[in-house]
Enzyme design. Structure first.
Site, PDB file in Angstrom:
ATOM      1  N   THR A  43      -1.702   3.586   3.973  1.00 54.01           N
ATOM      2  CA  THR A  43      -0.797   4.743   3.921  1.00 54.01           C
ATOM      3  C   THR A  43       0.086   4.846   5.160  1.00 54.01           C
ATOM      4  O   THR A  43      -0.392   4.596   6.270  1.00 54.01           O
ATOM      5  CB  THR A  43      -1.665   6.025   3.865  1.00 54.01           C
ATOM      6  OG1 THR A  43      -2.431   5.981   2.677  1.00 54.01           O
ATOM      7  CG2 THR A  43      -0.840   7.282   3.930  1.00 54.01           C
ATOM      8  N   THR A  86       1.849   7.067  -0.066  1.00 55.25           N
ATOM      9  CA  THR A  86       0.946   5.944  -0.331  1.00 55.25           C
ATOM     10  C   THR A  86       0.905   5.591  -1.812  1.00 55.25           C
ATOM     11  O   THR A  86       1.193   6.443  -2.660  1.00 55.25           O
ATOM     12  CB  THR A  86      -0.485   6.321   0.129  1.00 55.25           C
ATOM     13  OG1 THR A  86      -1.322   5.184   0.080  1.00 55.25           O
ATOM     14  CG2 THR A  86      -1.093   7.411  -0.727  1.00 55.25           C
ATOM     15  N   GLY A  97      -9.587   8.118   1.217  1.00 51.33           N
ATOM     16  CA  GLY A  97      -9.184   9.511   1.018  1.00 51.33           C
ATOM     17  C   GLY A  97     -10.326  10.448   0.681  1.00 51.33           C
ATOM     18  O   GLY A  97     -10.336  11.602   1.111  1.00 51.33           O
ATOM     19  N   SER A 150       0.800  -1.228   0.000  1.00 49.23           N
ATOM     20  CA  SER A 150       0.000   0.000   0.000  1.00 49.23           C
ATOM     21  C   SER A 150       0.837   1.284   0.000  1.00 49.23           C
ATOM     22  O   SER A 150       0.279   2.384   0.033  1.00 49.23           O
ATOM     23  CB  SER A 150      -0.934  -0.001   1.206  1.00 49.23           C
ATOM     24  OG  SER A 150      -0.192  -0.231   2.380  1.00 49.23           O
ATOM     25  N   ARG A 189      -6.947   8.817 -10.252  1.00 45.13           N
ATOM     26  CA  ARG A 189      -7.508   9.148  -8.940  1.00 45.13           C
ATOM     27  C   ARG A 189      -6.394   9.586  -7.986  1.00 45.13           C
ATOM     28  O   ARG A 189      -5.337   8.970  -7.912  1.00 45.13           O
ATOM     29  CB  ARG A 189      -8.241   7.930  -8.393  1.00 45.13           C
ATOM     30  CG  ARG A 189      -8.885   8.130  -7.016  1.00 45.13           C
ATOM     31  CD  ARG A 189      -7.994   7.673  -5.890  1.00 45.13           C
ATOM     32  NE  ARG A 189      -8.663   7.687  -4.597  1.00 45.13           N
ATOM     33  CZ  ARG A 189      -8.036   7.522  -3.442  1.00 45.13           C
ATOM     34  NH1 ARG A 189      -6.732   7.316  -3.414  1.00 45.13           N
ATOM     35  NH2 ARG A 189      -8.707   7.542  -2.299  1.00 45.13           N
ATOM     36  N   VAL A 190      -6.646  10.645  -7.271  1.00 44.57           N
ATOM     37  CA  VAL A 190      -5.707  11.126  -6.249  1.00 44.57           C
ATOM     38  C   VAL A 190      -6.440  11.112  -4.911  1.00 44.57           C
ATOM     39  O   VAL A 190      -7.594  11.534  -4.834  1.00 44.57           O
ATOM     40  CB  VAL A 190      -5.226  12.555  -6.600  1.00 44.57           C
ATOM     41  CG1 VAL A 190      -4.452  13.171  -5.448  1.00 44.57           C
ATOM     42  CG2 VAL A 190      -4.352  12.526  -7.862  1.00 44.57           C
ATOM     43  N   GLY A 191      -5.769  10.621  -3.872  1.00 44.51           N
ATOM     44  CA  GLY A 191      -6.401  10.546  -2.549  1.00 44.51           C
ATOM     45  C   GLY A 191      -6.074  11.750  -1.685  1.00 44.51           C
ATOM     46  O   GLY A 191      -5.697  12.818  -2.173  1.00 44.51           O
ATOM     47  N   ASP A 192      -6.224  11.552  -0.399  1.00 49.84           N
ATOM     48  CA  ASP A 192      -5.993  12.643   0.558  1.00 49.84           C
ATOM     49  C   ASP A 192      -4.518  12.883   0.852  1.00 49.84           C
ATOM     50  O   ASP A 192      -4.125  13.986   1.245  1.00 49.84           O
ATOM     51  CB  ASP A 192      -6.696  12.312   1.888  1.00 49.84           C
ATOM     52  CG  ASP A 192      -6.165  11.018   2.486  1.00 49.84           C
ATOM     53  OD1 ASP A 192      -6.226   9.973   1.802  1.00 49.84           O
ATOM     54  OD2 ASP A 192      -5.655  11.040   3.630  1.00 49.84           O
ATOM     55  N   THR A 241      -5.157   8.345   7.420  1.00 48.27           N
ATOM     56  CA  THR A 241      -5.109   7.155   6.573  1.00 48.27           C
ATOM     57  C   THR A 241      -6.548   6.693   6.369  1.00 48.27           C
ATOM     58  O   THR A 241      -7.426   7.024   7.163  1.00 48.27           O
ATOM     59  CB  THR A 241      -4.264   6.042   7.223  1.00 48.27           C
ATOM     60  OG1 THR A 241      -4.282   4.882   6.383  1.00 48.27           O
ATOM     61  CG2 THR A 241      -4.765   5.648   8.601  1.00 48.27           C
ATOM     62  N   GLY A 242      -6.769   5.935   5.300  1.00 53.32           N
ATOM     63  CA  GLY A 242      -8.128   5.450   5.056  1.00 53.32           C
ATOM     64  C   GLY A 242      -8.705   6.010   3.771  1.00 53.32           C
ATOM     65  O   GLY A 242      -7.963   6.539   2.939  1.00 53.32           O
TER      66      GLY A 242
HETATM   67  N1  ASP Z   1      -5.588   7.496   2.292  1.00 48.53           N
HETATM   68  C1  ASP Z   1      -5.159   6.707   1.158  1.00 48.53           C
HETATM   69  C2  ASP Z   1      -5.888   7.138  -0.072  1.00 48.53           C
HETATM   70  O1  ASP Z   1      -7.077   7.408  -0.004  1.00 48.53           O
HETATM   71  C3  ASP Z   1      -5.300   5.246   1.313  1.00 48.53           C
HETATM   72  C4  ASP Z   1      -5.247   4.654   2.679  1.00 48.53           C
HETATM   73  O2  ASP Z   1      -4.645   5.191   3.593  1.00 48.53           O
HETATM   74  O3  ASP Z   1      -5.850   3.585   2.873  1.00 48.53           O
HETATM   75  O4  ASP Z   1      -5.284   7.157  -1.108  1.00 48.53           O
END
Ligand code: ASP
Length: 332
Positions: free
Chosen positions: A189, A207, A243, A86, A217-220, A240-241
Protein backbone atom coordinates in the site's frame (compact mmCIF):
# COMPACT_ATOMS: atom_id res chain seq x y z
CA UNK A 1 -8.30 24.22 61.14
CA UNK A 2 -9.96 27.49 60.19
CA UNK A 3 -10.19 28.70 56.65
CA UNK A 4 -7.12 30.97 56.60
CA UNK A 5 -4.77 28.53 58.39
CA UNK A 6 -5.83 25.80 55.94
CA UNK A 7 -4.82 28.09 53.09
CA UNK A 8 -1.37 28.62 54.71
CA UNK A 9 -0.99 24.87 55.24
CA UNK A 10 -1.73 24.21 51.58
CA UNK A 11 0.64 26.94 50.44
CA UNK A 12 3.48 25.57 52.63
CA UNK A 13 2.84 22.00 51.49
CA UNK A 14 2.99 23.03 47.84
CA UNK A 15 6.19 25.00 48.32
CA UNK A 16 7.85 22.18 50.27
CA UNK A 17 6.67 19.67 47.73
CA UNK A 18 8.01 21.58 44.78
CA UNK A 19 11.32 22.22 46.56
CA UNK A 20 11.76 18.50 47.09
CA UNK A 21 10.51 17.29 43.74
CA UNK A 22 11.60 19.91 41.25
CA UNK A 23 15.36 19.22 40.98
CA UNK A 24 14.86 15.50 40.36
CA UNK A 25 12.04 16.09 37.95
CA UNK A 26 14.06 18.61 35.97
CA UNK A 27 17.21 16.51 35.74
CA UNK A 28 15.13 13.50 34.70
CA UNK A 29 13.41 15.58 32.01
CA UNK A 30 16.73 16.89 30.75
CA UNK A 31 18.13 13.40 30.42
CA UNK A 32 15.21 11.68 28.76
CA UNK A 33 13.52 14.17 26.44
CA UNK A 34 15.19 13.85 23.05
CA UNK A 35 15.28 16.82 20.73
CA UNK A 36 13.03 15.93 17.82
CA UNK A 37 13.90 16.85 14.26
CA UNK A 38 10.98 18.85 12.86
CA UNK A 39 10.35 19.91 9.28
CA UNK A 40 7.54 21.91 7.70
CA UNK A 41 6.57 21.44 4.95
CA UNK A 42 7.17 17.71 4.81
CA UNK A 43 5.79 14.70 2.92
CA UNK A 44 6.17 11.10 4.13
CA UNK A 45 5.01 7.95 2.40
CA UNK A 46 5.35 4.20 2.68
CA UNK A 47 7.81 2.01 0.76
CA UNK A 48 10.11 2.61 -2.23
CA UNK A 49 7.24 3.75 -4.42
CA UNK A 50 6.94 6.70 -2.04
CA UNK A 51 9.93 8.41 -3.69
CA UNK A 52 8.32 9.35 -7.04
CA UNK A 53 4.99 9.87 -5.27
CA UNK A 54 6.58 12.32 -2.82
CA UNK A 55 8.21 14.22 -5.70
CA UNK A 56 4.82 14.75 -7.32
CA UNK A 57 3.25 15.71 -3.99
CA UNK A 58 6.04 18.21 -3.36
CA UNK A 59 5.67 19.74 -6.83
CA UNK A 60 1.91 20.02 -6.34
CA UNK A 61 2.36 21.65 -2.94
CA UNK A 62 4.71 24.23 -4.48
CA UNK A 63 2.24 24.92 -7.30
CA UNK A 64 -1.08 24.98 -5.45
CA UNK A 65 -0.13 25.47 -1.81
CA UNK A 66 -2.83 22.91 -1.03
CA UNK A 67 -1.76 19.90 1.07
CA UNK A 68 -4.84 17.85 0.08
CA UNK A 69 -4.05 18.33 -3.63
CA UNK A 70 -0.47 17.34 -2.81
CA UNK A 71 -1.27 13.98 -1.20
CA UNK A 72 -3.91 13.16 -3.82
CA UNK A 73 -1.61 13.91 -6.76
CA UNK A 74 1.27 12.14 -5.02
CA UNK A 75 -0.43 8.77 -4.65
CA UNK A 76 -1.96 8.99 -8.13
CA UNK A 77 1.59 8.44 -9.42
CA UNK A 78 1.65 5.02 -7.72
CA UNK A 79 -1.89 4.24 -8.85
CA UNK A 80 -0.81 4.64 -12.46
CA UNK A 81 2.58 2.92 -12.23
CA UNK A 82 2.33 -0.05 -14.65
CA UNK A 83 4.98 -2.00 -12.73
CA UNK A 84 3.33 -1.76 -9.33
CA UNK A 85 1.68 -4.98 -8.16
CA UNK A 86 0.05 -3.70 -4.98
CA UNK A 87 -1.59 -0.36 -5.85
CA UNK A 88 -3.98 0.50 -8.68
CA UNK A 89 -5.59 -1.60 -11.39
CA UNK A 90 -2.28 -3.23 -12.38
CA UNK A 91 -2.11 -4.76 -8.88
CA UNK A 92 -2.45 -8.45 -8.04
CA UNK A 93 -6.06 -9.70 -8.14
CA UNK A 94 -8.16 -11.47 -5.54
CA UNK A 95 -8.42 -15.25 -5.62
CA UNK A 96 -11.15 -15.05 -8.29
CA UNK A 97 -8.81 -13.11 -10.57
CA UNK A 98 -10.51 -9.73 -10.07
CA UNK A 99 -8.69 -6.54 -9.03
CA UNK A 100 -10.58 -4.59 -6.37
CA UNK A 101 -9.26 -1.35 -4.93
CA UNK A 102 -9.49 0.48 -1.57
CA UNK A 103 -8.57 4.13 -0.91
CA UNK A 104 -9.09 6.92 1.60
CA UNK A 105 -8.26 10.59 1.97
CA UNK A 106 -8.48 12.84 5.02
CA UNK A 107 -7.92 16.48 5.94
CA UNK A 108 -6.81 17.82 9.29
CA UNK A 109 -10.21 19.44 9.88
CA UNK A 110 -11.83 15.99 10.03
CA UNK A 111 -13.24 15.88 6.49
CA UNK A 112 -12.69 12.48 4.95
CA UNK A 113 -13.81 10.18 2.16
CA UNK A 114 -13.14 6.63 1.11
CA UNK A 115 -14.00 3.92 -1.37
CA UNK A 116 -13.67 0.17 -0.96
CA UNK A 117 -14.04 -2.95 -3.08
CA UNK A 118 -14.06 -0.82 -6.24
CA UNK A 119 -13.47 -2.22 -9.73
CA UNK A 120 -12.38 -0.58 -12.99
CA UNK A 121 -11.47 2.82 -11.54
CA UNK A 122 -7.93 3.97 -12.31
CA UNK A 123 -7.70 6.55 -9.53
CA UNK A 124 -9.66 5.42 -6.48
CA UNK A 125 -8.00 8.17 -4.43
CA UNK A 126 -9.68 10.82 -6.59
CA UNK A 127 -12.98 8.97 -6.22
CA UNK A 128 -12.46 8.97 -2.43
CA UNK A 129 -11.90 12.73 -2.59
CA UNK A 130 -15.15 13.14 -4.55
CA UNK A 131 -16.95 11.15 -1.83
CA UNK A 132 -15.45 13.57 0.72
CA UNK A 133 -16.35 16.70 -1.24
CA UNK A 134 -19.49 15.83 -3.22
CA UNK A 135 -21.53 13.52 -0.98
CA UNK A 136 -22.88 13.64 2.58
CA UNK A 137 -21.14 10.29 3.21
CA UNK A 138 -17.69 9.09 4.22
CA UNK A 139 -17.51 5.73 2.46
CA UNK A 140 -18.91 4.18 -0.72
CA UNK A 141 -18.32 0.58 -1.61
CA UNK A 142 -18.44 -1.84 -4.55
CA UNK A 143 -21.13 -1.30 -7.16
CA UNK A 144 -22.38 1.86 -5.45
CA UNK A 145 -18.92 3.41 -5.59
CA UNK A 146 -18.63 2.45 -9.25
CA UNK A 147 -22.00 4.03 -10.06
CA UNK A 148 -20.99 7.18 -8.24
CA UNK A 149 -17.75 7.21 -10.26
CA UNK A 150 -19.72 7.02 -13.52
CA UNK A 151 -22.00 9.85 -12.36
CA UNK A 152 -18.88 11.91 -11.60
CA UNK A 153 -17.56 11.35 -15.12
CA UNK A 154 -14.88 8.73 -14.38
CA UNK A 155 -14.06 6.34 -17.22
CA UNK A 156 -14.39 2.61 -16.55
CA UNK A 157 -11.18 0.74 -17.36
CA UNK A 158 -10.87 -2.79 -18.70
CA UNK A 159 -10.88 -5.65 -16.18
CA UNK A 160 -8.06 -7.42 -17.97
CA UNK A 161 -5.11 -8.10 -15.66
CA UNK A 162 -1.77 -6.48 -16.44
CA UNK A 163 0.71 -8.96 -18.00
CA UNK A 164 2.77 -9.07 -14.77
CA UNK A 165 -0.30 -9.62 -12.59
CA UNK A 166 -1.69 -12.25 -14.97
CA UNK A 167 1.57 -14.22 -14.87
CA UNK A 168 1.74 -14.06 -11.07
CA UNK A 169 -1.93 -15.07 -10.77
CA UNK A 170 -1.49 -18.07 -13.09
CA UNK A 171 1.46 -19.20 -10.98
CA UNK A 172 -0.55 -18.76 -7.77
CA UNK A 173 -3.40 -20.83 -9.24
CA UNK A 174 -1.08 -23.85 -9.42
CA UNK A 175 -1.50 -24.28 -5.66
CA UNK A 176 -4.20 -21.66 -4.99
CA UNK A 177 -3.25 -21.56 -1.34
CA UNK A 178 -5.08 -18.89 0.63
CA UNK A 179 -2.30 -17.25 2.53
CA UNK A 180 -1.97 -13.48 2.88
CA UNK A 181 1.17 -12.21 1.16
CA UNK A 182 2.83 -9.16 2.65
CA UNK A 183 6.11 -7.33 2.03
CA UNK A 184 5.89 -8.41 -1.63
CA UNK A 185 8.86 -6.98 -3.52
CA UNK A 186 9.05 -4.29 -0.88
CA UNK A 187 6.10 -2.34 -2.20
CA UNK A 188 2.64 -2.65 -0.69
CA UNK A 189 0.00 0.00 0.00
CA UNK A 190 0.99 3.61 -0.43
CA UNK A 191 0.06 5.69 2.60
CA UNK A 192 1.12 9.33 2.40
CA UNK A 193 0.90 12.00 5.09
CA UNK A 194 1.91 15.62 4.61
CA UNK A 195 2.16 18.91 6.42
CA UNK A 196 2.37 22.36 4.84
CA UNK A 197 4.43 25.31 6.07
CA UNK A 198 1.49 26.55 8.19
CA UNK A 199 0.97 23.18 9.87
CA UNK A 200 -2.09 22.03 7.89
CA UNK A 201 -2.13 18.24 7.56
CA UNK A 202 -3.60 15.76 5.08
CA UNK A 203 -3.23 12.10 4.19
CA UNK A 204 -4.05 9.63 1.42
CA UNK A 205 -3.93 5.86 1.32
CA UNK A 206 -4.54 3.58 -1.67
CA UNK A 207 -4.07 -0.12 -2.44
CA UNK A 208 -5.19 -3.16 -4.38
CA UNK A 209 -5.08 -4.91 -1.01
CA UNK A 210 -3.73 -8.31 -0.20
CA UNK A 211 -2.87 -10.46 -3.16
CA UNK A 212 -5.32 -13.36 -3.68
CA UNK A 213 -7.68 -12.17 -0.95
CA UNK A 214 -11.25 -13.50 -0.82
CA UNK A 215 -13.55 -11.65 -3.19
CA UNK A 216 -15.20 -8.86 -1.19
CA UNK A 217 -12.43 -8.57 1.39
CA UNK A 218 -11.71 -5.00 2.45
CA UNK A 219 -8.50 -4.07 4.27
CA UNK A 220 -7.50 -1.25 6.55
CA UNK A 221 -6.65 1.30 3.86
CA UNK A 222 -10.18 2.70 3.27
CA UNK A 223 -11.14 2.52 6.96
CA UNK A 224 -10.75 5.93 8.54
CA UNK A 225 -8.80 5.42 11.77
CA UNK A 226 -7.25 2.13 10.61
CA UNK A 227 -5.25 2.86 7.44
CA UNK A 228 -5.29 6.64 7.84
CA UNK A 229 -6.11 9.30 10.40
CA UNK A 230 -5.43 13.04 10.37
CA UNK A 231 -6.15 15.73 12.95
CA UNK A 232 -4.70 19.25 12.66
CA UNK A 233 -4.75 19.56 16.47
CA UNK A 234 -2.31 16.66 16.84
CA UNK A 235 -0.86 14.99 13.75
CA UNK A 236 -1.41 12.26 11.19
CA UNK A 237 -0.69 8.56 10.75
CA UNK A 238 -0.97 5.94 8.04
CA UNK A 239 -0.47 2.18 7.82
CA UNK A 240 0.61 -0.62 5.54
CA UNK A 241 0.65 -4.37 6.00
CA UNK A 242 -1.85 -7.02 7.00
CA UNK A 243 -5.01 -4.93 7.21
CA UNK A 244 -6.88 -7.29 9.53
CA UNK A 245 -4.32 -6.73 12.28
CA UNK A 246 -4.41 -2.96 11.75
CA UNK A 247 -8.21 -2.70 11.78
CA UNK A 248 -8.39 -4.64 15.07
CA UNK A 249 -6.45 -1.96 16.92
CA UNK A 250 -7.67 1.12 14.95
CA UNK A 251 -3.95 1.61 14.27
CA UNK A 252 -3.75 5.08 12.76
CA UNK A 253 -6.30 6.55 15.16
CA UNK A 254 -4.43 4.99 18.06
CA UNK A 255 -1.18 6.65 16.98
CA UNK A 256 -2.83 10.07 16.73
CA UNK A 257 -4.45 9.61 20.15
CA UNK A 258 -1.14 8.57 21.71
CA UNK A 259 0.46 11.71 20.24
CA UNK A 260 -2.44 13.73 21.67
CA UNK A 261 -1.49 12.37 25.10
CA UNK A 262 2.09 13.57 24.65
CA UNK A 263 3.95 10.74 22.91
CA UNK A 264 6.31 11.62 20.09
CA UNK A 265 5.43 10.18 16.65
CA UNK A 266 8.15 7.55 17.11
CA UNK A 267 6.92 6.54 20.57
CA UNK A 268 3.32 6.42 19.32
CA UNK A 269 4.25 4.14 16.39
CA UNK A 270 6.21 1.83 18.68
CA UNK A 271 3.41 1.57 21.24
CA UNK A 272 0.92 0.87 18.44
CA UNK A 273 3.06 -1.94 17.02
CA UNK A 274 3.37 -3.42 20.54
CA UNK A 275 -0.43 -3.34 20.81
CA UNK A 276 -0.79 -4.98 17.40
CA UNK A 277 1.68 -7.72 18.31
CA UNK A 278 -0.16 -8.38 21.58
CA UNK A 279 -3.54 -8.64 19.81
CA UNK A 280 -2.31 -10.91 16.99
CA UNK A 281 0.07 -13.10 18.98
CA UNK A 282 -0.93 -16.44 17.49
CA UNK A 283 -0.02 -15.52 13.90
CA UNK A 284 2.44 -12.70 14.44
CA UNK A 285 5.43 -14.46 12.85
CA UNK A 286 3.68 -14.26 9.46
CA UNK A 287 2.49 -10.70 9.89
CA UNK A 288 4.02 -7.53 8.58
CA UNK A 289 2.49 -4.16 9.44
CA UNK A 290 4.17 -0.77 9.42
CA UNK A 291 3.14 2.69 10.57
CA UNK A 292 4.22 6.19 9.67
CA UNK A 293 3.38 9.28 11.73
CA UNK A 294 3.93 13.02 11.83
CA UNK A 295 2.90 15.51 14.50
CA UNK A 296 1.73 19.08 14.03
CA UNK A 297 5.25 20.42 14.62
CA UNK A 298 6.62 18.31 11.78
CA UNK A 299 8.35 15.62 13.92
CA UNK A 300 8.02 12.15 12.39
CA UNK A 301 8.27 8.49 13.29
CA UNK A 302 7.95 4.99 11.83
CA UNK A 303 7.89 1.45 13.17
CA UNK A 304 7.02 -1.99 11.86
CA UNK A 305 6.44 -5.51 13.14
CA UNK A 306 9.14 -7.10 10.96
CA UNK A 307 12.32 -5.73 9.39
CA UNK A 308 12.01 -4.61 5.77
CA UNK A 309 9.62 -1.69 6.05
CA UNK A 310 10.89 1.60 4.69
CA UNK A 311 9.48 5.02 3.95
CA UNK A 312 10.20 7.98 1.71
CA UNK A 313 10.76 11.37 3.28
CA UNK A 314 10.72 14.71 1.47
CA UNK A 315 11.39 18.07 3.10
CA UNK A 316 13.54 21.05 2.11
CA UNK A 317 16.75 19.47 3.48
CA UNK A 318 16.25 15.85 2.45
CA UNK A 319 14.62 13.55 -0.09
CA UNK A 320 15.47 9.98 0.86
CA UNK A 321 14.35 6.46 1.55
CA UNK A 322 14.66 5.63 5.24
CA UNK A 323 14.68 2.14 6.80
CA UNK A 324 12.22 1.78 9.64
CA UNK A 325 13.11 0.04 12.88
CA UNK A 326 11.05 -3.00 13.80
CA UNK A 327 9.71 -4.94 16.77
CA UNK A 328 11.35 -8.19 15.65
CA UNK A 329 15.01 -8.18 14.70
CA UNK A 330 16.35 -9.18 11.30
CA UNK A 331 16.17 -12.95 10.84
CA UNK A 332 19.67 -14.47 11.07
N1 ASP B 1 -2.86 -2.79 4.15
C1 ASP B 1 -3.23 -3.42 2.90
C2 ASP B 1 -4.42 -4.30 3.10
O1 ASP B 1 -4.50 -4.98 4.11
C3 ASP B 1 -2.16 -4.20 2.24
C4 ASP B 1 -0.74 -3.83 2.48
O2 ASP B 1 -0.41 -2.69 2.78
O3 ASP B 1 0.12 -4.72 2.39
O4 ASP B 1 -5.24 -4.34 2.23
Amino acid sequence: MNHSSRRIFLRNTTLAGSALIAPNFLSCQQKTTPVLETYKPQILSTWNHGMPANNEAWKTLQQTGNIVDAVEQGVRVTESDPDNLSVGLQGLPDRDGIVTLDASIMKGDGSCGSVSFVRQIKHPITLARRVMENTPHVMLSGEGARRFAIAEGFALETEQLSPKAEAAYQKWLENAQYKPVVNVENHDTIGMIGIDAEGRLAGACTTSGLAYKMHGRVGDSPIIGAGLYVDDEVGAATATGLGETIIKICGSFLIVELMRQGRSPQEACEETVRRLVAKSKATIKDVQAGFLAINKDGAFGAYAVQPGFNFAQHHPAKQALVDSQSYFPQHG
